[in-house]
Design an enzyme around this catalytic site. Structure first.
Site, mmCIF file in Angstrom:
data_model
loop_
_atom_site.group_PDB
_atom_site.id
_atom_site.type_symbol
_atom_site.label_atom_id
_atom_site.label_comp_id
_atom_site.label_asym_id
_atom_site.label_seq_id
_atom_site.Cartn_x
_atom_site.Cartn_y
_atom_site.Cartn_z
ATOM 1 N N LYS A 125 11.926 -5.407 13.603
ATOM 2 C CA LYS A 125 11.913 -4.000 13.185
ATOM 3 C C LYS A 125 12.135 -2.999 14.322
ATOM 4 C CE LYS A 125 11.120 -2.333 9.734
ATOM 5 N NZ LYS A 125 9.842 -2.096 9.068
ATOM 6 N N GLU B 224 10.516 10.305 10.931
ATOM 7 C CA GLU B 224 9.525 10.212 9.847
ATOM 8 C C GLU B 224 8.367 11.174 10.065
ATOM 9 O OE1 GLU B 224 8.932 5.847 8.504
ATOM 10 O OE2 GLU B 224 9.715 5.785 10.520
ATOM 11 N N SER C 70 7.420 -3.082 15.026
ATOM 12 C CA SER C 70 6.365 -3.462 14.103
ATOM 13 C C SER C 70 5.476 -4.486 14.780
ATOM 14 C CB SER C 70 7.004 -4.067 12.848
ATOM 15 O OG SER C 70 6.093 -4.936 12.214
ATOM 16 N N HIS D 113 25.107 14.718 -3.802
ATOM 17 C CA HIS D 113 24.256 13.810 -4.600
ATOM 18 C C HIS D 113 24.032 12.474 -3.879
ATOM 19 C CE1 HIS D 113 25.179 16.515 -8.051
ATOM 20 N NE2 HIS D 113 26.367 16.552 -7.470
#
Ligand code: ARG
Length: 462
Positions: free
Chosen positions: A284, A291, A278, A157
């Protein structure tokens, strides 16, 4: 206007709109080498059966081989007027060797031809997928060897559950990819049959040795029903299913890489070479490979649905709808191969932050089950033991303490069976080391698992 193979019956030329609409050459050009391989086997069979003279066979085979080289060198112009790659190859062959090229299509239709080309292409591709899966497994195995003692929490979980070794965690993926490879091997057992000779769908009255062409092309035999041979695309759907399950596995791994590389987890540092920054936020560093892999899963799953929908409710036998099988097949395979390669690169260049993992394993009550199991060893029923430890956890949460910060007195107070040695089981390392059972996470069990994984990898080498 180029002449069509079916011109004899037609009084009008094809409308350019329809010509453009029905052309598939941009997509099926990828079948060129498979098409030539199939034609070479067909021509050889035609010669053996006495349909082609030796000289005709030599001219056809020579022309086809030349064409294969032209394709490899990227010299062939894909003329959309040819509709598909099969027509283009026939036209180029005719330009090379003259009218005798027309004999190649004896006892053959584009229906069995395209079914054959696809099977050959899929078979090669399954081999490529297998190789990429194998090299990803090798990377996982190497990391497992390195991290047989590294501790981190295992999760259920997405809540800290019980401590495990990093090797154990990584090897879980190894076995997923192992099953992917066995699925491909299994796929081949069903798919490796030849449709050639089924012609349009009902075979031919001309001599045709289907066993011979099947053998030449490395198939396990001819498909036994000519109608099934030209209309079956199960092998395409199954291969794309295999891709989508591999993508599922990659996507799960990708999701973990995304989570683990956050400041919140901090388990994984991606190498600069596999991350992007970024354009506005200077701090970043983004896990784009993971992804995109997660994102591409959606495409591949869509490809599978497209194929299943394409086949549903198609009457026998060949229908032009089937031309739409190639875009989803190629897309699924390309995406899967690309993700396998990129995810491997991401894994082999990343750094696992073992200190952060250890902190997380020590912090989150991950050894509560060990304390309950201690009580079971003292004779208490598991349900009661669970209750006792649950209360201790609640108390620690209230007081902002860890379980291993409880004193011996506090433990005995909670239950008389929690004797002075009970605190020992709360140690993270002791907890992992105690789970030596088969398939367990302890270093001892993991070393056995690594041996099993090594043996499993060997099986595919032979
Ligand atoms: N381009 C077609 C396909 O991919 C080849 C077979 C066409 N057959 C036909 N009878 N029109 O399915």
């Amino acid at each position: 206007m180029t002449r069509k193979a079916w011109d004899g019956r037609f009084k009008k030329q094809t409308d350019p709109i329809v010509e453009r609409f029905s052309a598939s050459i941009d997509v099926d050009a990828r079948l060129a080498q498979a098409d030539i391989e199939g034609s070479l086997a067909h021509a050889q069979m035609l010669q053996t059966c006495g349909i082609l003279t030796d000289a005709e066979h030599e001219a056809i085979a020579g022309g086809l081989r030349e064409l294969a080289e032209e394709f490899s060198r990227g010299e062939v112009i894909l003329d959309p007027a040819c509709e598909d790659i099969h027509m283009l190859i026939e036209r180029r062959l005719t330009e090379k060797i003259g009218e005798s090229a027309g004999k190649l299509h004896t006892g053959r239709s584009r229906n069995d031809q395209v079914a054959l080309d696809l099977r050959l292409w899929c078979r090669d591709t399954a081999g490529l997928l297998d190789t990429r899966l194998g090299s990803l497994q090798t990377v996982l195995l190497g990391l497992a060897q390195k991290h047989a003692e590294t501790l981190l929490p295992g999760y259920t979980h997405l809540q800290r559950a019980q401590p495990v070794t990093l090797a154990h965690h990584l090897l879980a993926y190894f076995w997923m990819f192992h099953r992917d490879r066995s699925r491909l091997a299994d796929w081949k057992r069903r798919a490796n049959y030849s449709p050639l000779g089924a012609a349009a769908m009902a075979g031919t009255s001309l001599p045709n040795d289907r066993e011979m062409t099947a053998r030449t092309l490395g198939f396990d035999g001819p498909i036994v029903n000519s109608m099934d041979a030209v209309s079956d695309r199960d092998f395409v759907a199954e291969l794309v299913f295999s891709c989508s399950l591999t993508m599922t596995h990659l996507s799960r791994m990708a999701e973990e890489a995304v989570l683990w590389s956050t400041a919140e987890f901090g388990f994984l540092t991606l190498d600069d070479s596999v991350a992007t920054g970024s354009s506005i936020m200077p701090q970043k560093k983004n896990p784009d490979v993971a992804e995109l892999t997660r994102g591409k899963f959606g495409r591949v799953q869509g490809d599978l649905v497209a194929l299943l929908s394409l086949l549903k409710a198609l009457p026998l036998s060949y229908m032009r709808d089937l031309q739409e099988d190639k875009p989803p097949l190629f897309d699924a395979v390309d995406s899967t191969l690309a993700c396998l390669e990129a995810m491997q690169r991401m894994l082999e260049t990343s750094t696992f932050n073992t200190a952060a993992m250890r902190r997380a394993a020590d912090d989150g009550f991950a050894t509560a089950t060990d304390l309950a199991e201690y009580l079971v060893r003292q004779g208490l029923a598991f349900r009661q033991a669970h209750e006792v430890v649950g209360k201790l956890v609640a108390r620690c949460l209230d007081e902002g303490r860890r379980l291993d910060e409880l004193t011996t007195d506090e433990l005995v107070d909670a239950h008389p069976l929690l004797k002075s040695d009970s605190a020992g089981v709360l140690n993270t390392q002791a907890s992992v080391q105690s789970r030596t059972l088969t398939g367990g996470p302890s270093p001892e069990a993991v070393h056995k698992q690594i041996e099993a994984a090594r043996a499993a990898l060997k099986v595919w080498e032979s």
